[in-house]
Design an enzyme around this catalytic site. Structure first.
Site, PDB file in Angstrom:
ATOM      1  N   SER A  86       0.869  -1.272  -0.041  1.00 25.28           N
ATOM      2  CA  SER A  86      -0.083  -0.047  -0.117  1.00 25.28           C
ATOM      3  C   SER A  86       0.953   1.021  -0.021  1.00 25.28           C
ATOM      4  O   SER A  86       1.962   1.193   0.199  1.00 25.28           O
ATOM      5  CB  SER A  86      -0.747   0.046   1.261  1.00 25.28           C
ATOM      6  OG  SER A  86      -0.098   0.222   2.222  1.00 25.28           O
ATOM      7  N   ASP A 106      -5.359  -8.344   5.184  1.00 29.09           N
ATOM      8  CA  ASP A 106      -4.231  -7.448   5.686  1.00 29.09           C
ATOM      9  C   ASP A 106      -4.545  -7.690   7.321  1.00 29.09           C
ATOM     10  O   ASP A 106      -3.520  -8.099   8.057  1.00 29.09           O
ATOM     11  CB  ASP A 106      -4.057  -6.218   5.333  1.00 29.09           C
ATOM     12  CG  ASP A 106      -3.067  -5.421   5.699  1.00 29.09           C
ATOM     13  OD1 ASP A 106      -2.102  -5.884   6.452  1.00 29.09           O
ATOM     14  OD2 ASP A 106      -2.974  -4.096   5.614  1.00 29.09           O
ATOM     15  N   GLU A 133     -11.679   0.544  -9.037  1.00 25.40           N
ATOM     16  CA  GLU A 133     -12.458   0.302  -8.018  1.00 25.40           C
ATOM     17  C   GLU A 133     -14.062   0.838  -8.290  1.00 25.40           C
ATOM     18  O   GLU A 133     -13.934   2.019  -8.701  1.00 25.40           O
ATOM     19  CB  GLU A 133     -12.302   0.560  -6.776  1.00 25.40           C
ATOM     20  CG  GLU A 133     -13.180   0.393  -5.629  1.00 25.40           C
ATOM     21  CD  GLU A 133     -12.474   0.457  -4.127  1.00 25.40           C
ATOM     22  OE1 GLU A 133     -11.625  -0.198  -4.068  1.00 25.40           O
ATOM     23  OE2 GLU A 133     -13.462   0.792  -3.197  1.00 25.40           O
ATOM     24  N   ASP A 150      -1.503  -1.612  -3.884  1.00 25.70           N
ATOM     25  CA  ASP A 150      -2.779  -1.572  -3.234  1.00 25.70           C
ATOM     26  C   ASP A 150      -3.245  -0.244  -2.985  1.00 25.70           C
ATOM     27  O   ASP A 150      -2.618   0.560  -2.694  1.00 25.70           O
ATOM     28  CB  ASP A 150      -2.727  -2.444  -1.896  1.00 25.70           C
ATOM     29  CG  ASP A 150      -3.976  -2.782  -1.204  1.00 25.70           C
ATOM     30  OD1 ASP A 150      -5.047  -2.820  -2.059  1.00 25.70           O
ATOM     31  OD2 ASP A 150      -4.116  -2.781  -0.025  1.00 25.70           O
ATOM     32  N   HIS A 151      -4.563   0.087  -3.676  1.00 29.80           N
ATOM     33  CA  HIS A 151      -5.062   1.401  -3.337  1.00 29.80           C
ATOM     34  C   HIS A 151      -4.165   2.647  -3.847  1.00 29.80           C
ATOM     35  O   HIS A 151      -3.850   3.507  -3.049  1.00 29.80           O
ATOM     36  CB  HIS A 151      -5.538   1.659  -1.867  1.00 29.80           C
ATOM     37  CG  HIS A 151      -6.586   1.053  -1.339  1.00 29.80           C
ATOM     38  ND1 HIS A 151      -7.894   1.058  -2.003  1.00 29.80           N
ATOM     39  CD2 HIS A 151      -6.623  -0.364  -0.547  1.00 29.80           C
ATOM     40  CE1 HIS A 151      -8.660   0.063  -1.514  1.00 29.80           C
ATOM     41  NE2 HIS A 151      -8.017  -0.850  -0.549  1.00 29.80           N
ATOM     42  N   GLY A 169     -11.073  -5.667   2.041  1.00 32.47           N
ATOM     43  CA  GLY A 169     -11.831  -5.757   3.343  1.00 32.47           C
ATOM     44  C   GLY A 169     -12.210  -7.226   3.651  1.00 32.47           C
ATOM     45  O   GLY A 169     -13.378  -7.403   4.414  1.00 32.47           O
TER      46      GLY A 169
HETATM   47  P1  13P Z   1      -8.632  -6.151   5.747  1.00 31.63           P
HETATM   48  O1  13P Z   1      -8.630  -4.780   6.553  1.00 31.63           O
HETATM   49  O2  13P Z   1     -10.108  -6.839   5.857  1.00 31.63           O
HETATM   50  O3  13P Z   1      -7.625  -7.140   5.967  1.00 31.63           O
HETATM   51  O4  13P Z   1      -8.512  -5.667   4.102  1.00 31.63           O
HETATM   52  C1  13P Z   1      -7.304  -5.425   3.573  1.00 31.63           C
HETATM   53  C2  13P Z   1      -7.472  -4.828   2.233  1.00 31.63           C
HETATM   54  O5  13P Z   1      -8.595  -4.874   1.719  1.00 31.63           O
HETATM   55  C3  13P Z   1      -6.439  -4.183   1.558  1.00 31.63           C
HETATM   56  O6  13P Z   1      -6.846  -3.515   0.642  1.00 31.63           O
END
Ligand code: 13P
Length: 324
Positions: A47, A270, A137, A85-86, A226
């Protein structure tokens, strides 16, 4: 490798690729050990926060080292993807592409629809020149902060997905069907309580929305963010050894299992790893207050994370044996 072939196989095979975040050596070792021992393809996620924490150059070479480590562990042909990520800007995505990432996410989901399309397309146009795959997304992940429980307006709108995917050219789509980031995915008010255990029981994911999306985009790779299940044994361990995580709750694993069998081919985890790490470290600190060698508490943390990752691969995502 990028995610194209991984996802195509996962959709066909009815399983999902694990996407585990990492920002330190123990996490990375645990992920690779679990993937190598189960022969599971794996996505290493970095991230923006991880880049800031661990330094992007270091992370890049750690990931490269991870491939060699995987081979040392006897995994002849490791299938490992390094993914941003993101990503929240074109510049960040571009910098990761230039840095050798094999996949990036541009998360412009908080922008108005047309701006999300424009920014995503810009990233896709750049990344595809280097055969880097792009995750986008659509929809906003519901969260505890949202105040609005299961508001339909936060879910991905199935009527938008064809237009979005076609106009952006993205390779996969992260959707919102009721998951959220962190260890507190639902407020107690959004849940019911199991009368026997007193534990919170979260509301189910919106599988009807997922079904409608799959009907619009048959065979298109879908991503679930998530998706930590917030294992209660880790929460209990943390609380037992001096932590304070009241009413932490995640996505039940049977729902993730069900999702993995569909077009959901990447599941992001995560928080569960953070919980395992913290639980193991707290236990050592509580039981051996004289210990001050980090290897003596990071080692057990690494072991517990390895166990967690293997469990997810084998019992939840079903990706074991898919990268022989
Ligand atoms: P969690 O917080 O549920 O582990 O999600 C991690 C995530 O989606 C990272 O992009």
């Amino acid at each position: 490798m990028n995610t194209r072939e991984m996802f195509a196989k996962a959709i066909k095979g009815g399983y999902a690729i694990p996407a585990f975040n990492f920002n330190n050596m123990e996490q990375l070792q645990a992920i690779i050990k679990a993937a190598a021992e189960t022969k599971s393809p794996v996505i290493l996620q970095v991230s923006k926060g991880a880049r800031n924490y661990a330094n992007q150059t270091l992370l890049r070479y750690m990931a490269q080292g991870a491939v060699e480590y995987a081979k040392e562990l006897g995994w002849e042909h490791p299938q490992i993807c390094l993914h941003l990520d993101h990503g929240d800007s074109f510049e960040l995505c571009k910098s990761c592409v230039d840095f050798g990432f094999s996949s990036v996410m541009i998360d412009a989901s908080s922008l108005p629809y047309e701006e999300n399309i424009a920014l995503t397309k810009k990233v896709v146009d750049y990344a595809h020149q280097y055969d880097v795959t792009v995750e986008a997304e659509l929809g906003v992940l519901a969260g505890v902060e949202d105040e609005v429980s299961a508001a339909v307006s936060h879910y991905t709108k199935p009527e938008e997905v064809v237009d979005f995917a076609t106009r952006t050219g993205c390779d996969s789509l992260a959707i919102s069907i009721g998951t959220s980031h962190g260890a507190y995915k639902f407020t107690p008010e959004q849940c019911t309580r199991d009368p026997k255990t007193g534990r919170l029981v979260p509301p189910p994911l919106a599988f009807d929305v997922l079904d409608a999306i799959m009907e619009q985009l048959p065979g298109f790779p879908i991503v679930l963010h998530g998706s930590s299940s917030v294992p209660q044994e880790y929460v209990d361990m943390i609380n037992q050894y001096g932590g304070k995580l009241p009413d932490a709750v995640g996505i039940p694993e049977e729902q993730l299992r069900k999702a993995a069998k569909s077009a959901v081919c990447k599941i992001n985890i995560d928080s569960d790893s953070r919980l395992a790490f913290t639980a193991a470290v707290r236990k050592v600190f509580a039981e051996k207050p004289g210990e001050f060698d980090p290897r003596k508490y990071c080692g057990p943390a690494r072991d517990l994370m390895t166990e967690l990752y293997k469990h997810k691969i084998i019992n939840v995502l079903g990706s074991d044996g898919k990268a022989e």
